[in-house]
Every structure is written in structure tokens, then in C-alpha cells.
Design an enzyme around this catalytic site. Structure first.
Site, short mmCIF file in Angstrom:
data_model
loop_
_atom_site.label_atom_id
_atom_site.label_comp_id
_atom_site.label_asym_id
_atom_site.label_seq_id
_atom_site.Cartn_x
_atom_site.Cartn_y
_atom_site.Cartn_z
N HIS A 276 -8.03 -4.69 -0.71
CA HIS A 276 -6.87 -3.94 -0.27
C HIS A 276 -6.44 -4.41 1.12
O HIS A 276 -7.27 -4.63 2.00
CB HIS A 276 -7.19 -2.45 -0.23
CG HIS A 276 -5.98 -1.59 -0.07
ND1 HIS A 276 -5.24 -1.17 -1.14
CD2 HIS A 276 -5.37 -1.08 1.03
CE1 HIS A 276 -4.23 -0.44 -0.72
NE2 HIS A 276 -4.28 -0.38 0.61
N SER B 200 0.83 -1.20 0.00
CA SER B 200 0.00 0.00 0.00
C SER B 200 0.87 1.25 0.00
O SER B 200 1.71 1.42 -0.90
CB SER B 200 -0.97 -0.04 1.17
OG SER B 200 -1.96 0.95 1.06
N ASP C 266 -10.32 -3.80 -5.29
CA ASP C 266 -9.61 -2.73 -4.59
C ASP C 266 -9.72 -1.46 -5.42
O ASP C 266 -9.46 -1.47 -6.63
CB ASP C 266 -8.14 -3.14 -4.42
CG ASP C 266 -7.27 -2.08 -3.75
OD1 ASP C 266 -7.80 -1.08 -3.24
OD2 ASP C 266 -6.04 -2.27 -3.75
#
Length: 313
Positions: free
Chosen positions: A280, A156, A250
Site C-alpha cells: 500500500h 488510497s 496490501d
């Protein structure tokens, strides 16, 4: 729109039933909330050795944690930057997955506790991460790692930082990096892709929350558009090979896949994989999402291939 896997649907249902909010009430609230990820992780695997250190950065020091696998030195080493929207998270958040990666890959995995926004906005987290990689390269003998087999990884926001570290390393001609592992990276502050609308809410990371994270990291819109923040704006030629993982459900899926396309167009070797039915953050969910185990295996295989092709010191 792609459906989530049954185990992911169950996770999301439990999350909704818990009354979790789309937006945190404060930065402190967001930091407390990240503990939810720990309940989705399997028990930590033993590794051969764990070493905790602190290293110098501008105006202070940051912690690092090194996971050594079984085997003998010098170890190839991958420096990892945790996710959390540049605002939350720490070394403990990624302890479980990084132990797994060390065991499966045979690489020493070095986790960096960079300073967080909004107290330390762009480019401070990036500066910390870049300095950490330079420090590892300069201290390779002390750490019993191989400076010629040095990679970066991140999940991320950490993937955004890993990609930006590669740009810095290229532009500053140090240190040489052999691979970048990018898991569902945010690569454009505009958040204007089709998946940012399709998966805008109800899939753990929402578009309002991602916008909130961007504001913490880069409150000035001009900073948010900087090529070292919005990586899609960067010139990508000359970067190390990349392994790019995206989650099918996501809002940042397009961010990661467009970045992979841009890397390929710039002549960079890319292994890009989309994990069906995932959301995610699934790198942190090996206790409940079977696809996470496959992700670990795929990353470990990419690292092993890189280690075998790089010259040994």
C-alpha cells in the site's frame, strides 16, 4: 500469501528498525509521520508550468495545484485527490508523482487540497472534491483545459474520493467524466476481506491503522456504511471507465479488486492491474520501488487512450 519484492522488504525492514508505531498517538502525530513518504520519492521532475490557486468550497476555500505538461492547450485534465486516510497528506505529498504523470501523459494534472478529517468528517472531503471537479469544468477556458476530456484520479483514500465523485457526477448529471483512476482504494469500512487478515500488519498499512482512519472520516458507523463512503454498497451502472491498480501485498487489495469486479458487473469498462511484490502506498515510492515507474506508465497510457477517444472541443 504473496511475498514482497526485495526492495520493498528492505524498505519495511528500515521502517521497522526506526521504531514506527502501528497506530499514531494523535492526529497531529499521524500528520507528522506522513513525511516518511517523501524520503521514498525520486527528485521532482520539471514540468512546463505549475500554477497554484485556491477555489471556493462550502464555508471557505481549498488550494489546488495544476501541473501543465509540454504542448499546447486545450489540455485534457485529470483532477487528483491525495491519499492519507482522509486525515493526513497535502499537495506536497503527491507533488513528485503528479509531475511524472503530467509529463508521461500529456494531461494537465490538477491536485486538490481538500479539507481533512476528523476536523471535517464525511461528507466534507467528498463535497470539496466534487466541488473542485465542478469548478474545473466551469472554468475550463480560464485554465486552458478541455472540459470534454476531464478525468479524476486518486490514491488510497483519494481513490475512494475519486470513485465517490464519479457517483456524485452521475447522480447530479455534471460534469461529464471520461475516466476514473483508482489506486488501491478502500471500498468497505467492514475490513472483513481475506487480504485484510493476510496483510493485517507488517506491510506499512495495518488493519488497526485503517480502522483508525475510517473512524476519523466517518465516526458514525452508519455514515461509514453509506454508499458514498463504502463504495462496494453503491449502484455502479453508468459510471465512466475505470483504471484500478492494486498492490499484491496490501490489506486493501480485495477492496480494490472486488470494486473492479462490481464495476464490470454493472457494465463499466475496467482495466484492473495488480502490481506484484508491492505494498500500500507504492504510488508514492518511485525513488525506491521500480514497480512504481511501471504504474506511472500504465496510468499515462490509460489517460492517453482516453484523450484520443474523447471528442475535442
Amino acid at each position: 500469501m504473496i511475498a514482497v519484492a526485495p526492495e520493498v522488504a528492505a524498505l519495511l525492514a528500515r521502517r521497522a528498525a526506526s521504531g514506527a508505531h502501528t497506530l499514531p498517538a494523535s492526529v497531529e502525530d499521524a500528520r507528522r509521520g506522513v513525511a516518511a513518504y517523501l524520503q521514498w520519492q525520486a527528485p521532482p521532475e520539471p514540468v512546463d508550468r505549475v500554477v497554484n490557486l485556491s477555489i471556493p468550497v462550502a464555508a471557505g476555500r481549498v488550494p489546488i495545484r495544476i501541473y501543465y505538461p509540454a504542448g499546447g492547450p486545450p489540455y485534457p485534465a485529470v483532477v487528483h485527490f491525495h491519499g492519507g486516510g482522509w486525515t493526513v497528506g497535502d499537495l506536497d505529498l503527491v507533488d513528485v508523482p503528479l509531475r511524472a504523470l503530467a509529463n508521461r501523459s500529456g494531461w494537465a494534472v490538477i491536485s486538490v487540497g481538500y479539507r481533512l478529517a476528523p476536523e471535517h468528517p464525511f461528507p466534507v472531503p467528498l463535497d470539496d472534491c466534487y466541488r473542485a471537479v465542478c469548478w474545473v469544468a466551469a472554468n475550463a477556458a480560464r485554465l486552458t483545459v478541455d472540459a470534454d476530456r476531464l478525468a479524476v484520479s486518486g490514491d488510497s483514500a483519494g481513490a475512494n474520493l475519486a470513485g465517490a465523485v464519479c457517483l456524485r457526477a452521475r447522480d447530479e448529471a455534471r460534469p461529464p467524466l471520461t475516466l476514473q483512476v483508482l489506486m488501491y482504494p478502500p471500498t468497505d469500512s467492514a475490513l472483513s476481506t481475506p487480504t485484510s487478515t493476510e496483510y493485517a500488519d507488517g506491510y506499512l498499512l495495518s488493519r488497526p491503522l485503517m480502522r483508525w482512519y475510517w473512524r476519523q472520516y466517518a465516526p458514525d458507523p452508519a455514515q461509514a456504511r453509506h454508499p458514498l463512503a463504502s463504495l462496494l454498497r453503491a449502484e455502479l451502472a453508468g459510471l465512466p471507465p475505470a483504471f484500478v491498480a492494486t498492490a499484491s501485498c496490501d490489506l486493501l487489495r480485495d477492496d480494490g479488486e472486488r470494486y473492479a469486479e462490481n464495476l464490470r458487473a454493472a457494465g463499466v469498462q475496467v482495466d484492473q492491474r495488480r502490481y506484484a511484490g508491492t505494498i500500500h502506498g507504492f504510488f508514492l515510492m518511485n525513488g525506491v520501488v521500480p514497480a512504481t515507474t511501471r504504474l506511472y506508465a500504465d496510468i499515462a497510457a490509460a489517460l492517453r487512450r482516453t484523450a484520443s477517444s474523447a471528442p475535442r472541443t
